[in-house]
Write a protein that holds these residues in place. Structure first.
Motif, PDB file in Angstrom:
ATOM      1  N   VAL A   1     -15.026  -1.649   2.854  1.00  0.00           N
ATOM      2  CA  VAL A   1     -16.405  -2.102   3.271  1.00  0.00           C
ATOM      3  C   VAL A   1     -17.281  -2.129   1.966  1.00  0.00           C
ATOM      4  CG1 VAL A   1     -18.389  -1.170   4.447  1.00  0.00           C
ATOM      5  CG2 VAL A   1     -16.322  -0.954   5.443  1.00  0.00           C
ATOM      6  N   SER A   2     -17.503  -1.644   1.053  1.00  0.00           N
ATOM      7  CA  SER A   2     -18.134  -1.599   0.031  1.00  0.00           C
ATOM      8  C   SER A   2     -17.872  -2.655  -1.023  1.00  0.00           C
ATOM      9  CB  SER A   2     -18.494  -0.244  -0.465  1.00  0.00           C
ATOM     10  OG  SER A   2     -17.457   0.229  -1.143  1.00  0.00           O
ATOM     11  N   GLY A   3     -16.569  -3.107  -1.064  1.00  0.00           N
ATOM     12  CA  GLY A   3     -15.956  -4.173  -1.928  1.00  0.00           C
ATOM     13  C   GLY A   3     -16.437  -5.470  -1.540  1.00  0.00           C
ATOM     14  N   LYS A   4     -16.404  -6.305  -2.665  1.00  0.00           N
ATOM     15  CA  LYS A   4     -16.527  -7.823  -2.359  1.00  0.00           C
ATOM     16  C   LYS A   4     -15.356  -8.490  -2.846  1.00  0.00           C
ATOM     17  CE  LYS A   4     -20.825  -7.228  -0.472  1.00  0.00           C
ATOM     18  NZ  LYS A   4     -20.720  -6.835   0.810  1.00  0.00           N
ATOM     19  N   GLY A   5     -14.925  -9.751  -2.433  1.00  0.00           N
ATOM     20  CA  GLY A   5     -14.046 -10.566  -2.992  1.00  0.00           C
ATOM     21  C   GLY A   5     -12.837  -9.942  -3.213  1.00  0.00           C
ATOM     22  N   THR A   6     -12.574  -9.794  -4.508  1.00  0.00           N
ATOM     23  CA  THR A   6     -10.993  -9.523  -4.848  1.00  0.00           C
ATOM     24  C   THR A   6     -11.221  -7.967  -4.724  1.00  0.00           C
ATOM     25  OG1 THR A   6     -10.678 -11.045  -6.490  1.00  0.00           O
ATOM     26  CG2 THR A   6      -9.505  -9.231  -7.006  1.00  0.00           C
TER      27      THR A   6
ATOM     28  N   VAL B   1      -9.570  12.243   5.038  1.00  0.00           N
ATOM     29  CA  VAL B   1     -10.204  11.851   4.164  1.00  0.00           C
ATOM     30  C   VAL B   1      -9.949  10.564   3.504  1.00  0.00           C
ATOM     31  CG1 VAL B   1      -9.090  13.316   2.149  1.00  0.00           C
ATOM     32  CG2 VAL B   1     -11.405  12.970   1.889  1.00  0.00           C
ATOM     33  N   ARG B   2      -8.513  10.782   3.222  1.00  0.00           N
ATOM     34  CA  ARG B   2      -7.998   9.486   2.946  1.00  0.00           C
ATOM     35  C   ARG B   2      -8.402   8.214   3.634  1.00  0.00           C
ATOM     36  NH1 ARG B   2      -2.156   7.644   4.902  1.00  0.00           N
ATOM     37  NH2 ARG B   2      -3.525   7.069   6.522  1.00  0.00           N
ATOM     38  N   ASP B   3      -8.406   8.205   4.746  1.00  0.00           N
ATOM     39  CA  ASP B   3      -8.790   7.080   5.626  1.00  0.00           C
ATOM     40  C   ASP B   3     -10.392   6.534   5.356  1.00  0.00           C
ATOM     41  OD1 ASP B   3      -6.353   6.398   6.559  1.00  0.00           O
ATOM     42  OD2 ASP B   3      -7.299   6.128   8.567  1.00  0.00           O
ATOM     43  N   VAL B   4     -11.092   7.711   5.260  1.00  0.00           N
ATOM     44  CA  VAL B   4     -12.606   7.470   5.053  1.00  0.00           C
ATOM     45  C   VAL B   4     -12.771   6.699   3.763  1.00  0.00           C
ATOM     46  CG1 VAL B   4     -14.741   8.609   4.658  1.00  0.00           C
ATOM     47  CG2 VAL B   4     -13.483   9.520   6.567  1.00  0.00           C
ATOM     48  N   LEU B   5     -12.109   7.309   2.700  1.00  0.00           N
ATOM     49  CA  LEU B   5     -12.260   6.820   1.426  1.00  0.00           C
ATOM     50  C   LEU B   5     -11.759   5.370   1.176  1.00  0.00           C
ATOM     51  CD1 LEU B   5     -11.783   9.887  -0.747  1.00  0.00           C
ATOM     52  CD2 LEU B   5     -13.761   8.876  -0.348  1.00  0.00           C
ATOM     53  N   VAL B   6     -10.449   4.859   1.911  1.00  0.00           N
ATOM     54  CA  VAL B   6      -9.998   3.757   1.743  1.00  0.00           C
ATOM     55  C   VAL B   6     -10.857   2.977   2.567  1.00  0.00           C
ATOM     56  CG1 VAL B   6      -8.093   2.329   2.520  1.00  0.00           C
ATOM     57  CG2 VAL B   6      -7.505   4.372   1.405  1.00  0.00           C
ATOM     58  N   GLY B   7     -11.323   3.315   3.597  1.00  0.00           N
ATOM     59  CA  GLY B   7     -12.282   2.344   4.557  1.00  0.00           C
ATOM     60  C   GLY B   7     -13.554   2.269   3.713  1.00  0.00           C
ATOM     61  N   LEU B   8     -14.123   3.004   3.003  1.00  0.00           N
ATOM     62  CA  LEU B   8     -15.254   2.799   2.422  1.00  0.00           C
ATOM     63  C   LEU B   8     -15.312   2.002   1.089  1.00  0.00           C
ATOM     64  CD1 LEU B   8     -16.923   6.499   2.374  1.00  0.00           C
ATOM     65  CD2 LEU B   8     -18.084   4.552   3.492  1.00  0.00           C
ATOM     66  N   GLY B   9     -14.216   2.036   0.408  1.00  0.00           N
ATOM     67  CA  GLY B   9     -13.554   1.066  -0.611  1.00  0.00           C
ATOM     68  C   GLY B   9     -13.803  -0.401  -0.187  1.00  0.00           C
TER      69      GLY B   9
END
Length: 124
Positions: free
Chosen positions: A66-71, A56-64
């Motif tokens: 992928v969904s983030g932009k820039g900074t 679950v940690r890896d999924v959430l860090v990955g989603l953050g």
């Protein structure tokens, strides 16, 4: 740095995050299969719980990431890099407690992610 190199670095960060999501989802849904892929024995109930914590940690860090932009993407990628460093250290500390193939995966996989992630994060 050229725009092309920056795109390559960003694509690499997203690709690393996508792999993180895939491995995390597998670890959460099928801890037995994830353990085998890492060269480890089929987990007991306690180990399945720990695989799911990792997953679950890896999924959430990955989603953050992928969904983030820039900074925001950069910050999430740095969080992922810190997790990879900690995972590699945990693998190194546990290398004598598992089969050789498992130890190699527990150290080698995060080491590769750290090397690539550090390269990509050092690009503007």
């Amino acid at each position: 740095m050229s725009t092309r190199r920056a795109r390559i670095a960003d694509t690499g960060i997203v690709s690393l995050a996508a792999m993180r999501i895939g491995i995390g989802a597998l670890a959460w849904a099928r801890p037995d299969l994830a353990a085998r892929l890492f060269g480890l024995q089929s987990p007991d109930g306690q180990a399945r719980y720990l695989w799911r914590l990792f997953g679950v940690r890896d999924v959430l860090v990955g989603l953050g990431t992928v969904s983030g932009k820039g900074t925001r993407r950069h910050v999430w990628a740095c969080v992922g890099l810190a997790c990879d460093v900690a995972d590699g250290a945990a693998g190194a500390l546990s290398r004598n407690d598992v089969p050789r193939a498992g130890a190699a995966a527990m150290v080698g996989v995060p080491a590769a992610a750290v090397a690539f992630g550090a390269w990509a994060l050092n690009r503007p």
